[in-house]
Design a protein around this motif. Sequence first.
Motif, short mmCIF file in Angstrom:
data_model
loop_
_atom_site.label_atom_id
_atom_site.label_comp_id
_atom_site.label_asym_id
_atom_site.label_seq_id
_atom_site.Cartn_x
_atom_site.Cartn_y
_atom_site.Cartn_z
N VAL A 133 0.77 -1.17 0.09
CA VAL A 133 0.02 0.13 0.10
C VAL A 133 0.89 1.33 -0.12
O VAL A 133 2.07 1.25 0.64
N ALA A 166 -0.79 4.53 0.41
CA ALA A 166 -1.25 5.42 1.43
C ALA A 166 -2.77 5.00 1.44
O ALA A 166 -3.40 4.74 0.63
N PRO A 167 -3.24 5.52 2.69
CA PRO A 167 -4.69 5.44 2.51
C PRO A 167 -5.20 7.01 2.47
O PRO A 167 -4.44 7.84 2.56
N SER A 168 -6.30 7.16 2.15
CA SER A 168 -7.11 8.45 2.29
C SER A 168 -8.53 8.60 2.52
O SER A 168 -9.21 7.43 2.55
N LEU A 213 -7.81 3.15 -0.39
CA LEU A 213 -6.20 2.77 -0.24
C LEU A 213 -5.84 2.87 -1.54
O LEU A 213 -6.52 2.72 -2.49
N ARG A 241 6.05 -2.33 7.37
CA ARG A 241 5.65 -1.49 6.36
C ARG A 241 5.64 -1.84 5.09
O ARG A 241 4.75 -1.62 4.20
N ILE A 270 -5.07 9.29 10.57
CA ILE A 270 -5.49 8.43 9.61
C ILE A 270 -4.43 7.23 9.76
O ILE A 270 -3.40 7.36 10.03
N LEU A 274 -3.19 2.77 8.95
CA LEU A 274 -3.19 1.58 8.34
C LEU A 274 -3.05 0.40 9.29
O LEU A 274 -2.15 0.54 10.27
N THR A 317 -8.21 13.84 2.62
CA THR A 317 -7.73 13.82 3.85
C THR A 317 -6.62 12.69 3.66
O THR A 317 -6.85 11.65 3.23
N ILE A 318 -5.37 13.09 3.83
CA ILE A 318 -4.28 12.00 3.77
C ILE A 318 -3.15 11.87 4.81
O ILE A 318 -3.67 13.19 5.60
#
Lengths: 163, 163
Positions: free
Chosen positions: A40, A42-44, A54, B36, B52, B54, B95-96
């Motif tokens: 992955v 990044a998330p948002s 994702l 990661r 935010i 993961l 939003t990140i």
Amino acid sequence: MKTIVGTLIVMLLPALALGEGRPVAPNGIPLIEGYRNWQVIAPSYRDDKGHIRLIFGNGTAIKAMKEGTRPFPDGTVMAKVAWTAVKHPKFPVATIPDRFVQVEFMVKDAAKYKATGGWGFARFVGENLKPYGRDAGFVQECFGCHTPVKGNDYVFTGFASVP
Amino acid sequence: MKTIVGTLIVMLLPALALGEGRPVAPNGIPLIEGYRNWQVIAPSYRDDKGHIRLIFGNGTAIKAMKEGTRPFPDGTVMAKVAWTAVKHPKFPVATIPDRFVQVEFMVKDAAKYKATGGWGFARFVGENLKPYGRDAGFVQECFGCHTPVKGNDYVFTGFASVP
Ligand code: HEC
Ligand code: HEC
């Protein structure tokens, strides 16, 4: 009978050849399988749409992200998945994914997709992964919206890093 | 001089042996490296904290998630990373992640961590990955908060799946 079956097979061949039974976007990009197992980026979160997302990258994408390579090399693929966002039933201040909304792809091939910054765009919507767009012109909507980040090779997302 | 160096080495040995130079939580769990690059289980968002997140799983965790295995088998490790959440500078409704806040681990060993549902907990805070907790009793805070999901083997997060 033999002729009808033969004709049917000939009619189906192009679809099978392109997507091997997978849905295909109007510009010819088939759904890329296996992306859910990629690393992955990044998330948002989009509170206006109520979506949590994702962004995944294939090996080429992750390497380029970590090394800061721009433009991204040919073979880079990114996949962005959106789910509806809901409150966790046991812990309502946490917002988590619920239903699958769509998956979108950006595929880098500088020559093939020269007209749209070297990126091929595709979107597949809902549980049935319905290809988005009436015809191949749908990519103008994607490309237009990604133009503000032209300076980052049309990519919004950065690698969410850890120490 | 030789004696002083020798004494120093002997003093440092336990720390090195446990964490190989990595930070170690007060209950002896060292920071687990490489998380990661693991597959992601799901994202989450906390608007009360402006974070935010993961949630990653090692191979054992991902397999158990996909197959619905409960309790999770020994060797399961999950890592939850929090970043501060910011608006994308070029697209403010998104939003990140911005700055790394912390990483938390849950390590399954049914016998070793019997007192806390079979889970070993650890948290490392900030860029320096400072171990959280004054002493090993810090795990009561983690375990207490995870008790509402005892029925799911103390795990809040479900696998964010795609069709
Ligand atoms: C209204 C603006 C907008 C449109 C239209 C749009 N995008 Fe995006 N796209 C974004 C933003 C903003 C992000 C950053 C992540 C987020 O907000 O979730 C993004 C991210 C992505 C990503 C992840 C890589 C990156 O750039 O961060 C992919 C893949 C993607 N979009 C594909 C598409 C495809 C395919 C289409 C059209 C079918 C499309 N996008 C149309 C705004 C848009
Ligand atoms: C105030 C409540 C609370 C406390 C205290 C708490 N957690 Fe959690 N934890 C949650 C919630 C809720 C989630 C679900 C994901 C989210 O909200 O981001 C979670 C998720 C996790 C996960 C991912 C697996 C899962 O259960 O979803 C790990 C790993 C984790 N916590 C570790 C810890 C550790 C280690 C501590 C203590 C040092 C701790 N937690 C303390 C509420 C808590």
